[in-house]
Write a protein that holds these residues in place. Sequence first.
Motif, PDB file in Angstrom:
ATOM      1  N   UNK A 208       0.840  -1.201   0.000  1.00 28.02           N
ATOM      2  CA  UNK A 208       0.000   0.000   0.000  1.00 28.02           C
ATOM      3  C   UNK A 208       0.875   1.251   0.000  1.00 28.02           C
ATOM      4  N   UNK A 209       1.897   1.263   0.832  1.00 30.84           N
ATOM      5  CA  UNK A 209       2.792   2.418   0.880  1.00 30.84           C
ATOM      6  C   UNK A 209       3.488   2.635  -0.457  1.00 30.84           C
ATOM      7  N   UNK A 210       3.924   1.557  -1.084  1.00 28.02           N
ATOM      8  CA  UNK A 210       4.606   1.673  -2.371  1.00 28.02           C
ATOM      9  C   UNK A 210       3.641   2.143  -3.463  1.00 28.02           C
ATOM     10  N   UNK A 211       2.409   1.637  -3.460  1.00 27.37           N
ATOM     11  CA  UNK A 211       1.418   2.081  -4.441  1.00 27.37           C
ATOM     12  C   UNK A 211       1.162   3.572  -4.270  1.00 27.37           C
ATOM     13  N   UNK A 212       0.970   4.011  -3.042  1.00 28.41           N
ATOM     14  CA  UNK A 212       0.734   5.435  -2.788  1.00 28.41           C
ATOM     15  C   UNK A 212       1.949   6.264  -3.212  1.00 28.41           C
TER      16      UNK A 212
ATOM     17  N   UNK B 291      -6.547   4.992  -1.360  1.00 28.93           N
ATOM     18  CA  UNK B 291      -5.781   3.786  -1.033  1.00 28.93           C
ATOM     19  C   UNK B 291      -5.661   3.728   0.482  1.00 28.93           C
ATOM     20  N   UNK B 292      -6.771   3.374   1.120  1.00 24.74           N
ATOM     21  CA  UNK B 292      -6.840   3.331   2.574  1.00 24.74           C
ATOM     22  C   UNK B 292      -6.079   2.149   3.139  1.00 24.74           C
ATOM     23  N   UNK B 293      -6.131   1.990   4.447  1.00 24.07           N
ATOM     24  CA  UNK B 293      -5.433   0.872   5.097  1.00 24.07           C
ATOM     25  C   UNK B 293      -5.893  -0.478   4.545  1.00 24.07           C
TER      26      UNK B 293
ATOM     27  N   UNK C  68      -6.626  -1.963  -1.977  1.00 21.70           N
ATOM     28  CA  UNK C  68      -7.238  -1.476  -3.198  1.00 21.70           C
ATOM     29  C   UNK C  68      -7.857  -0.111  -3.022  1.00 21.70           C
ATOM     30  N   UNK C  69      -8.453   0.343  -4.096  1.00 19.17           N
ATOM     31  CA  UNK C  69      -9.144   1.613  -4.124  1.00 19.17           C
ATOM     32  C   UNK C  69     -10.565   1.385  -4.620  1.00 19.17           C
TER      33      UNK C  69
ATOM     34  N   UNK D  62       1.068   3.351 -14.761  1.00 17.77           N
ATOM     35  CA  UNK D  62       1.126   2.209 -13.837  1.00 17.77           C
ATOM     36  C   UNK D  62       1.708   2.605 -12.488  1.00 17.77           C
ATOM     37  N   UNK D  63       1.057   2.140 -11.442  1.00 13.63           N
ATOM     38  CA  UNK D  63       1.538   2.400 -10.093  1.00 13.63           C
ATOM     39  C   UNK D  63       1.336   1.179  -9.194  1.00 13.63           C
TER      40      UNK D  63
END
Length: 132
Positions: free
Chosen positions: A33-37, A57-59, A74-75, A104-105
């Motif tokens: 999640x941190x990397x996606x954000x 992109x919550x917890x 996810x979102x 892409x992220x």
Amino acid sequence: MDLEELGPRLARAADRVGPETNRTVQQQARLVRAMIRFNASGRPGPNIITGDYFDSWGPAQPFGVPDGGGAIVGTDRPQGRRLEFGFMNMYDSLGRFYRQPPFPHVEPAVNELSDEYADAFKDALDRIFGGA
């Protein structure tokens, strides 16, 4: 170790499988999640304009499974797939034509952390069986 010690040692290890697996899954979900954000904070990923998509992109949402755990990362925002995969040379449901390239992220985050996933679960196995 002789065979008489094997049974009790395996029983102690079995008691640790679920908690260690769940702990590892939850930690890896937080990392991805941190990397996606991070990737969704500018190029080559999408730019932050309002912060709405970034904040979506919550917890990670944990859930239980037998002998372990799972997590959903996810979102719920509709632009998520368009940002990840693009929307090139297509019409939307209102007839508007789009040439939106992909930013892409998610995939880069998963790919970048894939070696760390394997290492994290190897470490979990060491904790499960090492202390038996």
